[in-house]
Design an enzyme around this catalytic site. Sequence first.
Site, PDB file in Angstrom:
ATOM      1  CD  GLU A   1       8.177   2.980  -4.333  1.00  0.00           C
ATOM      2  OE1 GLU A   1       7.623   2.847  -3.233  1.00  0.00           O
ATOM      3  OE2 GLU A   1       7.613   2.770  -5.423  1.00  0.00           O
TER       4      GLU A   1
ATOM      5  CD1 TRP B   1      -2.070  -2.144   0.361  1.00  0.00           C
ATOM      6  CD2 TRP B   1      -2.989  -1.289   2.221  1.00  0.00           C
ATOM      7  NE1 TRP B   1      -3.113  -2.966   0.734  1.00  0.00           N
ATOM      8  CE2 TRP B   1      -3.703  -2.463   1.875  1.00  0.00           C
ATOM      9  CE3 TRP B   1      -3.392  -0.589   3.357  1.00  0.00           C
ATOM     10  CZ2 TRP B   1      -4.780  -2.948   2.610  1.00  0.00           C
ATOM     11  CZ3 TRP B   1      -4.473  -1.072   4.100  1.00  0.00           C
ATOM     12  CH2 TRP B   1      -5.157  -2.238   3.724  1.00  0.00           C
ATOM     13  CE  LYS B   2       4.435   1.170  -4.346  1.00  0.00           C
ATOM     14  NZ  LYS B   2       5.116   1.556  -5.549  1.00  0.00           N
TER      15      LYS B   2
ATOM     16  N   GLY C   1       5.065   1.417 -10.909  1.00  0.00           N
ATOM     17  CA  GLY C   1       4.265   2.642 -10.903  1.00  0.00           C
ATOM     18  C   GLY C   1       4.296   3.403 -12.215  1.00  0.00           C
TER      19      GLY C   1
ATOM     20  N   GLY D   1       1.500  -2.932  -6.316  1.00  0.00           N
ATOM     21  CA  GLY D   1       1.467  -1.599  -5.717  1.00  0.00           C
ATOM     22  C   GLY D   1       0.115  -0.950  -5.966  1.00  0.00           C
ATOM     23  N   GLY D   2       0.047  -0.092  -6.979  1.00  0.00           N
ATOM     24  CA  GLY D   2      -1.149   0.713  -7.259  1.00  0.00           C
ATOM     25  C   GLY D   2      -2.451  -0.076  -7.247  1.00  0.00           C
TER      26      GLY D   2
ATOM     27  CD  GLU E   1       8.371  -5.008  -6.444  1.00  0.00           C
ATOM     28  OE1 GLU E   1       7.149  -4.991  -6.619  1.00  0.00           O
ATOM     29  OE2 GLU E   1       8.952  -4.286  -5.629  1.00  0.00           O
TER      30      GLU E   1
ATOM     31  CB  SER F   1       2.812  -1.706 -14.241  1.00  0.00           C
ATOM     32  OG  SER F   1       3.381  -0.445 -13.920  1.00  0.00           O
TER      33      SER F   1
HETATM   34  C1  PEP Z   1       5.564  -2.004  -6.031  1.00  0.00           C
HETATM   35  O1  PEP Z   1       5.766  -0.872  -5.615  1.00  0.00           O
HETATM   36  O2  PEP Z   1       5.992  -2.983  -5.396  1.00  0.00           O
HETATM   37  C2  PEP Z   1       4.819  -2.147  -7.288  1.00  0.00           C
HETATM   38  C3  PEP Z   1       4.890  -3.269  -7.918  1.00  0.00           C
HETATM   39  O3  PEP Z   1       4.109  -1.047  -7.697  1.00  0.00           O
HETATM   40  P1  PEP Z   1       3.100  -0.971  -8.957  1.00  0.00           P
HETATM   41  O4  PEP Z   1       2.279  -2.234  -8.949  1.00  0.00           O
HETATM   42  O5  PEP Z   1       2.281   0.255  -8.706  1.00  0.00           O
HETATM   43  O6  PEP Z   1       3.959  -0.865 -10.173  1.00  0.00           O
END
Ligand code: PEP
Length: 250
Positions: free
Chosen positions: A96, A10-11, A172, A233-234, A166, A212
């Site tokens: 990040e 969820w960041k 993102g 993530g998102g 990743e 993504s």
């Molecule tokens: C993440 O931050 O681990 C990630 C995969 O983000 P997103 O799915 O938004 O690319």
Amino acid sequence: MRKKIVAGNWKMNKSHDEAIELIQSIAASSYEESIHLIVFPPTVYVSEITKITASTEISVGVQNSSQYDAGAYTGEVSSSMIKSIGAEYALVGHSERREYFNEQNDELAQKVNQLLSDGLTPVYCCGEVLKEREDENHFNIIKNQIEEGVFHLNENQIQNCILAYEPVWAIGTGVTASSGQAQEMHQFIRSLLVEKYGIDVADSISILYGGSCKPSNAKELFGNPDVDGGLIGGASLVAEDFIAIANSFG
Ligand code: PEP
């Protein structure tokens, strides 16, 4: 059989009430029983969220933890504290954290050790930036991140870890690694595990894809033999999307 896992990072998103609403929606959804769901909310909400997930099969983790045991480390949260509020997993080395907080592999290796010694499961993240891929250096980068972050562990310890590939250029950005690119790297990571720990251990470790991942591409990504699920993530911020991803295994 390796575990199929869909994990939501969820960041630094959601107010308290929004976070509670999100976990309640996820907990009320139906998904394939064999899939293990893990959510990684902001640490400040974990205590309350674990009370909600206690009656479900959903696990809870944190996005970061200290490499230190206890003491004068202002602002840090230790893995034993995290464990005491019901979390069972922790992300280690998310890109990040590597980029904005300058976390290095040796520090991440200490975080992994600390988590394991407190009985938590590290989800160790690795990934290359775009330039490294363009320079065809991505395999070396991943090898280095894995060797320095987790290859000091013994067979039992590594089997208590989850790995997440990743690609930073896909996080993102809306750009996803192709299914072929994901499988190629996951297979490479598994081959490193085979070389170091042997086939049985390598075959037991889940490797998640992140970058993504969404309901429209999860099925293709998860259809690969070495992709054991996703770190999302998102799309994990919307219960419906997160559950649709969890329901994307063939
Ligand atoms: C993440 O931050 O681990 C990630 C995969 O983000 P997103 O799915 O938004 O690319």
